[in-house]
Design a protein around this motif. Sequence first.
Motif, PDB file in Angstrom:
ATOM      1  N   GLU A  54     -20.454  10.144  -8.976  1.00  0.00           N
ATOM      2  CA  GLU A  54     -19.587   8.969  -8.949  1.00  0.00           C
ATOM      3  C   GLU A  54     -18.171   9.385  -9.312  1.00  0.00           C
ATOM      4  N   ALA A  55     -17.201   8.755  -8.660  1.00  0.00           N
ATOM      5  CA  ALA A  55     -15.799   8.964  -9.000  1.00  0.00           C
ATOM      6  C   ALA A  55     -15.201   7.599  -9.315  1.00  0.00           C
ATOM      7  N   GLU A  56     -14.446   7.507 -10.390  1.00  0.00           N
ATOM      8  CA  GLU A  56     -13.806   6.253 -10.753  1.00  0.00           C
ATOM      9  C   GLU A  56     -12.306   6.418 -10.601  1.00  0.00           C
ATOM     10  N   VAL A  57     -11.749   5.660  -9.677  1.00  0.00           N
ATOM     11  CA  VAL A  57     -10.324   5.750  -9.388  1.00  0.00           C
ATOM     12  C   VAL A  57      -9.713   4.373  -9.599  1.00  0.00           C
ATOM     13  N   VAL A  58      -8.602   4.327 -10.293  1.00  0.00           N
ATOM     14  CA  VAL A  58      -7.860   3.077 -10.450  1.00  0.00           C
ATOM     15  C   VAL A  58      -6.444   3.329  -9.954  1.00  0.00           C
ATOM     16  N   TYR A  59      -6.064   2.575  -8.957  1.00  0.00           N
ATOM     17  CA  TYR A  59      -4.698   2.624  -8.446  1.00  0.00           C
ATOM     18  C   TYR A  59      -3.905   1.562  -9.186  1.00  0.00           C
ATOM     19  N   TRP A  60      -2.686   1.894  -9.572  1.00  0.00           N
ATOM     20  CA  TRP A  60      -1.823   0.957 -10.295  1.00  0.00           C
ATOM     21  C   TRP A  60      -0.589   0.672  -9.457  1.00  0.00           C
ATOM     22  N   GLY A  61      -0.112  -0.547  -9.531  1.00  0.00           N
ATOM     23  CA  GLY A  61       1.089  -0.918  -8.793  1.00  0.00           C
ATOM     24  C   GLY A  61       1.464  -2.351  -9.093  1.00  0.00           C
ATOM     25  N   THR A  62       2.182  -2.970  -8.168  1.00  0.00           N
ATOM     26  CA  THR A  62       2.603  -4.362  -8.314  1.00  0.00           C
ATOM     27  C   THR A  62       2.083  -5.131  -7.112  1.00  0.00           C
ATOM     28  N   CYS A  63       1.369  -6.233  -7.380  1.00  0.00           N
ATOM     29  CA  CYS A  63       0.819  -7.036  -6.283  1.00  0.00           C
ATOM     30  C   CYS A  63       1.959  -7.701  -5.517  1.00  0.00           C
ATOM     31  N   SER A  64       1.639  -8.186  -4.331  1.00  0.00           N
ATOM     32  CA  SER A  64       2.679  -8.778  -3.483  1.00  0.00           C
ATOM     33  C   SER A  64       3.286 -10.033  -4.111  1.00  0.00           C
ATOM     34  N   ASP A  65       2.483 -10.843  -4.813  1.00  0.00           N
ATOM     35  CA  ASP A  65       3.032 -12.043  -5.465  1.00  0.00           C
ATOM     36  C   ASP A  65       4.064 -11.667  -6.524  1.00  0.00           C
ATOM     37  N   CYS A  66       3.739 -10.676  -7.349  1.00  0.00           N
ATOM     38  CA  CYS A  66       4.668 -10.264  -8.415  1.00  0.00           C
ATOM     39  C   CYS A  66       5.891  -9.567  -7.849  1.00  0.00           C
TER      40      CYS A  66
END
Length: 143
Positions: free
Chosen positions: A124-136
């Motif tokens: 298993e690989a756990e990846v979390v992408y971080w950024g800013t959603c389109s609403d924000c």
Amino acid sequence: MATREHETRLRAASLRVTRPRVAVLAALQERPHVDTETVIEMVRTELGAVSHQAVYDVLRVLSDAGLVRRIQPAGAVARYETRVGDNHHHVVCRSCGAITDVDCAVGSAPCLTASQDHGFVVDEAEVVYWGTCSDCATARPHE
């Protein structure tokens, strides 16, 4: 997903079918990536009086049985979802905390090949992408 489908999933996992378990599965099916407090509110709307501890216990049992996935991005409270078994990933908004599913980065599970496995059999690989959603991003003009 209808109540009968939740009951079938519980039985298939060798779990007793209870109203709180069915209500938690229904809540998470309706609103994936919610925190425990939101699950409690949703279950109480459905069933009436249910203790915090009962919902915590149900979430633990469902997680242990593999019917629910617990995720906890850095700096955030635990969230839960019913999408399990496919090793998908998540993208998290740094501003509002919204979480959205992202399918595997490359190929089938574990989706990524480690540069060194140090003798581990990686499943298993756990990846979390971080950024800013389109609403924000729309609400906050670029400076």
